[in-house]
Design a protein around this motif. Structure first.
Motif, PDB file in Angstrom:
ATOM      1  N   TRP A  73       0.950  -1.538  -0.230  1.00 36.65           N
ATOM      2  CA  TRP A  73      -0.079  -0.038  -0.229  1.00 36.65           C
ATOM      3  C   TRP A  73       0.678   1.418   0.307  1.00 36.65           C
ATOM      4  O   TRP A  73       0.417   2.461  -0.516  1.00 36.65           O
ATOM      5  N   TYR A  74       1.986   1.222   0.406  1.00 37.47           N
ATOM      6  CA  TYR A  74       3.324   2.298  -0.140  1.00 37.47           C
ATOM      7  C   TYR A  74       3.540   2.698  -0.360  1.00 37.47           C
ATOM      8  O   TYR A  74       3.972   3.539  -0.993  1.00 37.47           O
ATOM      9  N   CYS A  75       4.031   1.697  -1.685  1.00 33.32           N
ATOM     10  CA  CYS A  75       4.517   1.679  -3.373  1.00 33.32           C
ATOM     11  C   CYS A  75       3.632   2.278  -3.950  1.00 33.32           C
ATOM     12  O   CYS A  75       3.798   2.658  -4.912  1.00 33.32           O
ATOM     13  N   ASN A 116      14.934  -5.710   4.184  1.00 35.83           N
ATOM     14  CA  ASN A 116      15.140  -4.221   4.200  1.00 35.83           C
ATOM     15  C   ASN A 116      13.476  -4.316   4.493  1.00 35.83           C
ATOM     16  O   ASN A 116      12.610  -4.400   3.975  1.00 35.83           O
ATOM     17  N   MET A 117      13.429  -3.460   5.444  1.00 33.87           N
ATOM     18  CA  MET A 117      12.125  -2.610   6.274  1.00 33.87           C
ATOM     19  C   MET A 117      12.061  -1.453   6.633  1.00 33.87           C
ATOM     20  O   MET A 117      12.547  -1.213   6.613  1.00 33.87           O
ATOM     21  N   VAL A 118      10.929  -1.477   5.554  1.00 36.33           N
ATOM     22  CA  VAL A 118      10.491   0.297   5.803  1.00 36.33           C
ATOM     23  C   VAL A 118       9.440   0.133   7.255  1.00 36.33           C
ATOM     24  O   VAL A 118       8.403  -0.242   7.514  1.00 36.33           O
ATOM     25  N   VAL A 119       9.903   1.115   7.907  1.00 34.48           N
ATOM     26  CA  VAL A 119       9.258   0.763   8.841  1.00 34.48           C
ATOM     27  C   VAL A 119       8.248   2.311   9.326  1.00 34.48           C
ATOM     28  O   VAL A 119       8.480   3.380   8.178  1.00 34.48           O
ATOM     29  N   ILE A 120       6.892   1.712   9.504  1.00 34.34           N
ATOM     30  CA  ILE A 120       5.684   2.691   9.622  1.00 34.34           C
ATOM     31  C   ILE A 120       4.896   2.718  10.929  1.00 34.34           C
ATOM     32  O   ILE A 120       4.602   1.573  11.681  1.00 34.34           O
ATOM     33  N   GLU A 158      13.024   4.655   6.716  1.00 35.41           N
ATOM     34  CA  GLU A 158      11.988   5.563   6.981  1.00 35.41           C
ATOM     35  C   GLU A 158      11.006   5.578   6.111  1.00 35.41           C
ATOM     36  O   GLU A 158      11.724   5.406   4.688  1.00 35.41           O
ATOM     37  N   TYR A 159      10.337   5.673   6.416  1.00 36.50           N
ATOM     38  CA  TYR A 159       8.408   5.623   5.245  1.00 36.50           C
ATOM     39  C   TYR A 159       8.828   6.976   4.596  1.00 36.50           C
ATOM     40  O   TYR A 159       9.181   7.738   5.324  1.00 36.50           O
ATOM     41  N   MET A 160       8.577   6.618   3.012  1.00 37.07           N
ATOM     42  CA  MET A 160       8.726   8.356   2.730  1.00 37.07           C
ATOM     43  C   MET A 160       7.269   8.296   1.889  1.00 37.07           C
ATOM     44  O   MET A 160       6.926   6.980   1.589  1.00 37.07           O
ATOM     45  N   PRO A 161       7.349   9.272   1.566  1.00 37.11           N
ATOM     46  CA  PRO A 161       5.501   9.279   1.025  1.00 37.11           C
ATOM     47  C   PRO A 161       5.429   9.190  -0.631  1.00 37.11           C
ATOM     48  O   PRO A 161       5.582  10.169  -1.052  1.00 37.11           O
ATOM     49  N   VAL A 162       5.855   8.329  -1.065  1.00 39.65           N
ATOM     50  CA  VAL A 162       6.182   7.702  -2.503  1.00 39.65           C
ATOM     51  C   VAL A 162       5.032   7.957  -3.191  1.00 39.65           C
ATOM     52  O   VAL A 162       4.196   6.745  -2.810  1.00 39.65           O
ATOM     53  N   GLY A 163       4.843   9.079  -4.345  1.00 40.11           N
ATOM     54  CA  GLY A 163       3.090   8.489  -4.808  1.00 40.11           C
ATOM     55  C   GLY A 163       2.144   8.541  -4.157  1.00 40.11           C
ATOM     56  O   GLY A 163       0.673   8.401  -4.392  1.00 40.11           O
ATOM     57  N   ARG A 164       2.312   9.411  -2.587  1.00 39.04           N
ATOM     58  CA  ARG A 164       0.872   9.436  -1.419  1.00 39.04           C
ATOM     59  C   ARG A 164       0.454  11.225  -1.163  1.00 39.04           C
ATOM     60  O   ARG A 164       2.389  11.704  -1.525  1.00 39.04           O
ATOM     61  N   ASN A 165       0.092  11.017  -0.061  1.00 39.88           N
ATOM     62  CA  ASN A 165       0.223  12.448   0.288  1.00 39.88           C
ATOM     63  C   ASN A 165       0.920  12.842   1.180  1.00 39.88           C
ATOM     64  O   ASN A 165       1.369  12.318   2.080  1.00 39.88           O
ATOM     65  N   GLN A 166       1.641  13.784   0.741  1.00 40.24           N
ATOM     66  CA  GLN A 166       3.402  14.649   1.522  1.00 40.24           C
ATOM     67  C   GLN A 166       2.075  14.283   2.943  1.00 40.24           C
ATOM     68  O   GLN A 166       3.357  14.292   4.038  1.00 40.24           O
ATOM     69  N   ALA A 167       0.784  14.302   3.648  1.00 42.01           N
ATOM     70  CA  ALA A 167       0.658  14.497   5.144  1.00 42.01           C
ATOM     71  C   ALA A 167       1.046  13.071   5.880  1.00 42.01           C
ATOM     72  O   ALA A 167       1.142  12.955   7.259  1.00 42.01           O
ATOM     73  N   ASP A 168       1.661  11.976   5.068  1.00 42.32           N
ATOM     74  CA  ASP A 168       1.577  10.804   5.373  1.00 42.32           C
ATOM     75  C   ASP A 168       2.945  11.109   5.563  1.00 42.32           C
ATOM     76  O   ASP A 168       2.529   9.711   6.556  1.00 42.32           O
ATOM     77  N   THR A 169       4.209  11.726   5.745  1.00 45.81           N
ATOM     78  CA  THR A 169       4.653  12.027   6.586  1.00 45.81           C
ATOM     79  C   THR A 169       5.207  12.165   7.680  1.00 45.81           C
ATOM     80  O   THR A 169       5.929  10.818   8.332  1.00 45.81           O
ATOM     81  N   ILE A 170       3.859  12.860   8.234  1.00 47.00           N
ATOM     82  CA  ILE A 170       4.103  12.975   9.954  1.00 47.00           C
ATOM     83  C   ILE A 170       3.356  11.425  10.631  1.00 47.00           C
ATOM     84  O   ILE A 170       3.944  11.322  11.178  1.00 47.00           O
TER      85      ILE A 170
END
Length: 348
Positions: free
Chosen positions: A46-48, A178-182, A208-220
């Motif tokens: 879902w994050y990709c 590789n573990m993307v930490v969410i 670190e999770y990066m908002p790739v293709g998602r809303n920037q608010a997801d960063t926080i």
């Protein structure tokens, strides 16, 4: 041999490699090429791949293996020494393992490795090993089967774990996990994941999770800073000792537990930019060179190649792309910038 087999060597292949260097306008030597051979994947994390992601590319838009091979030879002639084959999921493309073998034979290329989600890896490990490739990156964001299904939308958890174990028994090294930490989803597992590197010769890397293709608010909402991840690991397991960087290292900060069999790595693309030491280019599956993995700035190299460009002219496109490399990317915790990138930038 691959389905679109390399029919003949380009004129670059006849020259001695390593006579040139790719250097950007900030003095960084570029020696590492991320080579995407497909945009397709057999998972939908879902994050990709959020809803609304672009449709898969048409077959005719994808670089053939012959084209990928030619461009890699040109890149090596310009000073590329490390190539990581990525996707999408590279092993969903027919002939991928044989193509890895062809890459490994390019004179002057010192390091060829593979990034995979591991779902199809077991059936290809023997062929990959026979090609002389021993470095593998495997994505695994959780050690819990039910949670794996929620992240990826599939029941392939056991296939991935079995592939990791088989690769260890076959003495692949390093095997990077590789573990993307969410935040709020799998960050409670970082200590358990780190324990793998104490007991086994795995290189466990926390990203670190990066908002790739998602809303920037997801960063926080979703990003857990590397400093927090490291503190949790040390509080739960013990002190981490730094490991000196190697000549072909990627962006990870490397550590190990005293007496541990493996390593721990941290990739802090959001909270701790490593742009000043970035040595990478990306070639997308549809034939665009990107100077930064987190940017849409790109140069079309497929079009000129298919229109009959010489190796020297294609070298010029590599050089132009490198000179467009920014001093740093714009992703960071708290920034308002938004970048759309169709493919995940975490594979290596």
């Amino acid at each position: 041999m691959t389905s679109d087999r390399v029919i003949q060597q380009s004129d670059t292949a006849k020259r001695a490699p390593g006579q040139k260097k790719l250097m950007d306008s900030f003095g960084r030597t570029i020696s590492y090429l991320r080579l995407s051979i497909t945009d397709r994947c057999n998972l939908r994390c879902w994050y990709c791949k959020p809803e609304g992601s672009p449709a898969s590319l048409a077959h005719a838009d994808i670089l053939t293996y012959e084209e990928l091979h030619r461009l890699t030879r040109i890149a090596v002639n310009l000073g590329i020494r490390k190539v990581r084959v990525t996707g999408g999921e590279p092993l969903v493309r027919r002939g991928a393992a044989a193509f890895l073998s062809e890459l490994a034979q390019i004179q002057g290329l010192e390091d060829v490795s593979l990034t995979t989600n591991g779902v199809l890896l077991k059936q290809h490990l023997e062929q990959i090993q026979e090609s002389g490739i021993h470095r593998i990156n495997i994505s695994l964001d959780t050690l819990k089967q039910e949670k794996y299904h929620r992240i990826t939308g599939t029941d392939a958890f056991n296939d991935v774990r079995e592939a990791i174990e088989l690769a260890r028994r076959m003495r692949f090294h390093p095997i990077k996990i590789n573990m993307v930490v969410i935040k709020g989803f799998n960050d409670d597992e970082v200590a358990d994941m780190a324990l793998l590197a104490r007991s086994y010769p795995y290189y466990v890397r926390f990203i670190e999770y990066m908002p790739v293709g998602r809303n920037q608010a997801d960063t926080i909402i979703y990003t857990v800073p590397i400093s927090t991840i490291r503190n949790r690991i040390e509080a739960g397991i013990g002190k981490l000792m730094p490991v000196p960087r190697g000549i072909n290292d990627g962006p990870a900060e490397r550590y190990r537990f005293e007496g541990g069999a493996g390593e721990i790595g941290f990739i802090g693309s959001m909270s701790n930019h490593f742009c000043d030491s970035c040595n990478r280019l990306r070639l997308t599956a549809n034939g665009y060179l990107r100077p930064c993995l987190l940017s849409n700035t790109q140069q079309d190299i497929k079009g000129p190649m298919r229109d009959g460009a010489t190796d020297a002219e294609l070298e010029g496109i590599f050089l132009k792309t490198v000179h467009q490399k920014p001093s740093q990317h714009v992703f960071s915790l708290g920034t308002e910038a938004v970048i759309w990138d169709q493919m995940s930038a975490i594979g290596g």
